[in-house]
Design a protein around this motif. Sequence first.
Motif, PDB file in Angstrom:
ATOM      1  N   THR A  49       0.920  -1.063  -0.138  1.00 36.42           N
ATOM      2  CA  THR A  49       0.151  -0.109  -0.007  1.00 36.42           C
ATOM      3  C   THR A  49       0.890   1.163  -0.006  1.00 36.42           C
ATOM      4  O   THR A  49       0.723   2.244  -0.729  1.00 36.42           O
ATOM      5  CB  THR A  49      -0.990  -0.023   1.110  1.00 36.42           C
ATOM      6  N   CYS A  50       2.024   1.183   0.946  1.00 34.81           N
ATOM      7  CA  CYS A  50       2.762   2.559   0.989  1.00 34.81           C
ATOM      8  C   CYS A  50       3.624   2.678  -0.145  1.00 34.81           C
ATOM      9  O   CYS A  50       4.026   3.760  -0.559  1.00 34.81           O
ATOM     10  CB  CYS A  50       3.432   2.290   2.354  1.00 34.81           C
ATOM     11  N   ARG A  51       4.329   1.535  -0.556  1.00 36.39           N
ATOM     12  CA  ARG A  51       5.083   1.524  -1.765  1.00 36.39           C
ATOM     13  C   ARG A  51       4.337   1.949  -2.956  1.00 36.39           C
ATOM     14  O   ARG A  51       4.891   2.877  -3.716  1.00 36.39           O
ATOM     15  CB  ARG A  51       5.794   0.268  -1.884  1.00 36.39           C
ATOM     16  N   THR A  52       3.079   1.493  -3.034  1.00 39.77           N
ATOM     17  CA  THR A  52       2.126   2.073  -4.433  1.00 39.77           C
ATOM     18  C   THR A  52       2.050   3.561  -4.222  1.00 39.77           C
ATOM     19  O   THR A  52       2.353   4.372  -5.181  1.00 39.77           O
ATOM     20  CB  THR A  52       1.038   1.504  -4.392  1.00 39.77           C
ATOM     21  N   ILE A  53       1.652   4.318  -3.012  1.00 40.41           N
ATOM     22  CA  ILE A  53       1.593   5.630  -2.952  1.00 40.41           C
ATOM     23  C   ILE A  53       2.665   6.567  -3.255  1.00 40.41           C
ATOM     24  O   ILE A  53       2.835   7.351  -3.927  1.00 40.41           O
ATOM     25  CB  ILE A  53       1.343   5.905  -1.339  1.00 40.41           C
ATOM     26  N   LEU A  54       3.972   5.674  -3.121  1.00 42.97           N
ATOM     27  CA  LEU A  54       5.126   6.355  -3.395  1.00 42.97           C
ATOM     28  C   LEU A  54       5.870   6.187  -4.787  1.00 42.97           C
ATOM     29  O   LEU A  54       6.810   6.635  -4.916  1.00 42.97           O
ATOM     30  CB  LEU A  54       6.436   6.105  -2.218  1.00 42.97           C
ATOM     31  N   GLY A  55       5.135   5.349  -5.473  1.00 39.98           N
ATOM     32  CA  GLY A  55       5.586   5.017  -6.786  1.00 39.98           C
ATOM     33  C   GLY A  55       6.717   4.215  -6.764  1.00 39.98           C
ATOM     34  O   GLY A  55       7.692   4.127  -7.416  1.00 39.98           O
ATOM     35  N   LEU A  56       7.031   3.269  -5.569  1.00 41.98           N
ATOM     36  CA  LEU A  56       8.053   2.185  -5.808  1.00 41.98           C
ATOM     37  C   LEU A  56       7.608   1.042  -5.768  1.00 41.98           C
ATOM     38  O   LEU A  56       8.276   0.105  -5.279  1.00 41.98           O
ATOM     39  CB  LEU A  56       8.377   2.586  -4.127  1.00 41.98           C
ATOM     40  N   VAL A  57       6.812   0.630  -6.831  1.00 43.01           N
ATOM     41  CA  VAL A  57       6.293  -0.567  -7.488  1.00 43.01           C
ATOM     42  C   VAL A  57       6.706  -0.961  -8.852  1.00 43.01           C
ATOM     43  O   VAL A  57       6.840   0.383  -9.329  1.00 43.01           O
ATOM     44  CB  VAL A  57       4.790  -0.900  -7.109  1.00 43.01           C
ATOM     45  N   ASP A  74      -2.487  14.223  -6.655  1.00 44.60           N
ATOM     46  CA  ASP A  74      -2.664  12.850  -6.908  1.00 44.60           C
ATOM     47  C   ASP A  74      -1.343  12.288  -7.152  1.00 44.60           C
ATOM     48  O   ASP A  74      -0.509  12.472  -8.107  1.00 44.60           O
ATOM     49  CB  ASP A  74      -3.498  12.467  -8.011  1.00 44.60           C
ATOM     50  N   LEU A  75      -0.734  11.411  -6.081  1.00 44.11           N
ATOM     51  CA  LEU A  75       0.699  11.055  -6.285  1.00 44.11           C
ATOM     52  C   LEU A  75       0.782   9.857  -7.523  1.00 44.11           C
ATOM     53  O   LEU A  75       1.759   9.768  -8.033  1.00 44.11           O
ATOM     54  CB  LEU A  75       1.223  10.272  -4.842  1.00 44.11           C
ATOM     55  N   LEU A  76      -0.524   9.277  -7.571  1.00 45.14           N
ATOM     56  CA  LEU A  76      -0.392   8.342  -8.561  1.00 45.14           C
ATOM     57  C   LEU A  76      -0.268   8.721 -10.021  1.00 45.14           C
ATOM     58  O   LEU A  76      -0.116   8.095 -10.925  1.00 45.14           O
ATOM     59  CB  LEU A  76      -1.747   7.436  -8.287  1.00 45.14           C
ATOM     60  N   LEU A  83       7.788  12.803  -8.501  1.00 53.64           N
ATOM     61  CA  LEU A  83       7.976  11.764  -7.301  1.00 53.64           C
ATOM     62  C   LEU A  83       9.099  11.824  -6.616  1.00 53.64           C
ATOM     63  O   LEU A  83       9.246  11.752  -5.342  1.00 53.64           O
ATOM     64  CB  LEU A  83       7.503  10.423  -7.610  1.00 53.64           C
ATOM     65  N   ARG A  84      10.211  11.894  -7.476  1.00 49.80           N
ATOM     66  CA  ARG A  84      11.641  12.052  -6.862  1.00 49.80           C
ATOM     67  C   ARG A  84      11.797  13.017  -6.055  1.00 49.80           C
ATOM     68  O   ARG A  84      12.314  13.089  -4.850  1.00 49.80           O
ATOM     69  CB  ARG A  84      12.615  11.669  -7.882  1.00 49.80           C
ATOM     70  N   GLN A  85      11.418  14.201  -6.425  1.00 46.29           N
ATOM     71  CA  GLN A  85      11.378  15.684  -5.860  1.00 46.29           C
ATOM     72  C   GLN A  85      10.607  15.461  -4.454  1.00 46.29           C
ATOM     73  O   GLN A  85      11.033  15.812  -3.578  1.00 46.29           O
ATOM     74  CB  GLN A  85      10.897  16.766  -6.509  1.00 46.29           C
ATOM     75  N   MET A  86       9.396  14.757  -4.654  1.00 42.33           N
ATOM     76  CA  MET A  86       8.681  14.853  -3.429  1.00 42.33           C
ATOM     77  C   MET A  86       9.196  14.065  -2.254  1.00 42.33           C
ATOM     78  O   MET A  86       9.061  14.251  -1.273  1.00 42.33           O
ATOM     79  CB  MET A  86       7.323  14.158  -3.828  1.00 42.33           C
ATOM     80  N   ARG A  87       9.701  12.681  -2.652  1.00 44.26           N
ATOM     81  CA  ARG A  87      10.474  12.001  -1.801  1.00 44.26           C
ATOM     82  C   ARG A  87      11.674  12.492  -1.346  1.00 44.26           C
ATOM     83  O   ARG A  87      12.468  13.007  -1.953  1.00 44.26           O
ATOM     84  CB  ARG A  87      10.817  10.719  -2.658  1.00 44.26           C
ATOM     85  N   GLY A  88      11.852  12.458   0.138  1.00 47.34           N
ATOM     86  CA  GLY A  88      12.928  12.843   0.543  1.00 47.34           C
ATOM     87  C   GLY A  88      12.746  14.312   1.362  1.00 47.34           C
ATOM     88  O   GLY A  88      13.177  14.834   2.168  1.00 47.34           O
ATOM     89  N   ARG A  89      11.982  15.267   0.482  1.00 47.42           N
ATOM     90  CA  ARG A  89      11.677  16.620   0.828  1.00 47.42           C
ATOM     91  C   ARG A  89      10.449  16.591   1.665  1.00 47.42           C
ATOM     92  O   ARG A  89      10.300  16.715   2.717  1.00 47.42           O
ATOM     93  CB  ARG A  89      11.592  17.295  -0.104  1.00 47.42           C
ATOM     94  N   ASP A  90       9.253  16.266   1.029  1.00 47.64           N
ATOM     95  CA  ASP A  90       7.773  16.263   1.691  1.00 47.64           C
ATOM     96  C   ASP A  90       7.458  14.972   2.373  1.00 47.64           C
ATOM     97  O   ASP A  90       6.805  14.903   3.218  1.00 47.64           O
ATOM     98  CB  ASP A  90       6.682  16.562   0.597  1.00 47.64           C
ATOM     99  N   ILE A  91       7.963  13.725   1.595  1.00 49.34           N
ATOM    100  CA  ILE A  91       7.532  12.442   2.150  1.00 49.34           C
ATOM    101  C   ILE A  91       8.972  11.627   2.137  1.00 49.34           C
ATOM    102  O   ILE A  91       9.849  11.877   1.349  1.00 49.34           O
ATOM    103  CB  ILE A  91       6.794  11.648   1.093  1.00 49.34           C
TER     104      ILE A  91
END
Length: 343
Positions: A49-57, A74-76, A83-91
């Motif tokens: 569930t969480c990996r899908t939200i983060l685009g890690l599937v 919508d992250l999806l 998503l890469r920008q979002m990961r590490g900074r916002d999430i």
Amino acid sequence: MPLLEVKDLHTSFRTEDGIVRAVAGVSFSLERGRVLGIVGESGSGKSVTCRTILGLVPARRTEVTGQALFKGRDLLKMSRAELRQMRGRDIAMIFQDPMTSLNPVMSVGAQLVEAIQLHEKVAGRVARQRCQEMLAAVGIPNPAERLKNYPHELSGGMRQRAMIAMALLNNPDLLIADEPTTALDVTTQAQILNLIRRLRREFDSAIILITHDLGVIAEICDEVLVMYAGQIVEQGPVEAIFEQPAHPYTWGLLGSLPRLNEGREQLYSIPGAPPSLLRPPSGCVFHPRCAYVLPVCREHRPPLLAGDGPEMTNHRAACHLEPAFRVQESTRLFGQLESGSGP
Ligand code: SF4
């Protein structure tokens, strides 16, 4: 507006043996400053569930439907770059295995500094100082020296802390922690939980904590999702889940917690094994293991509904049994546990 709102999320993997329906219709929302625990056995869909939200599937073999609205977007539907920008900074996400986040050929210091400078214009010296402070905050002794080390030069516990430090460096709005303390000793586990609390308190961050440890859930979470075979079978405030659990699977999970009664440790496990997600059971996915199964359970999937009474509006369970019977039964079962005779 909630910080994160997941609506009817489905994740299916195409495999040589057929379609694996890893997440089947999951919906929940999370506000700032709240901690949501997701609990369930291995393969229940918590991590997917969480990996899908983060685009890690893996995109090529996966079919995803539904929405995951983060601050209304919508992250999806985001591109990989967004998503890469979002990961590490916002999430930020913390995994159980630190080596999935740490680069083995870069020093810990270089990786931490990069994690800051990727999202913020800040001088190397200042960034390094911040990294040093964060390593100290996660309980790494002699942080200035540790920054020079490569991941393989640190012990497993140290690597886990370094990864947690990296996740917390940019004070993310949302932290997703997947079994963050499983491999750690009790003292370190307590320190990490304190850090997570601090992140929530000081930065009003929202946190999703994936764990099979109900003790951790009870200690830190505000709300809980109980997942089974890719579905939410019960959700509600942590007090409701522990004091008046409303689903037979949750009864089993709580019943299997070790308890000390008259000096003896009691253990109870749910009979059977989780189903194959290639061919999940018809109707209620828990029916092959449920002691209360009714004919309707084999045919129809029960909807996730709130129980009776205004205090139950945020407490939902997916079960065909009458809510009044479930209240009675949960009181009886947990009364028995306290008295030592077990469910
Ligand atoms: Fe058990 Fe039926 Fe409830 Fe499923 S719906 S948990 S099988 S009683």
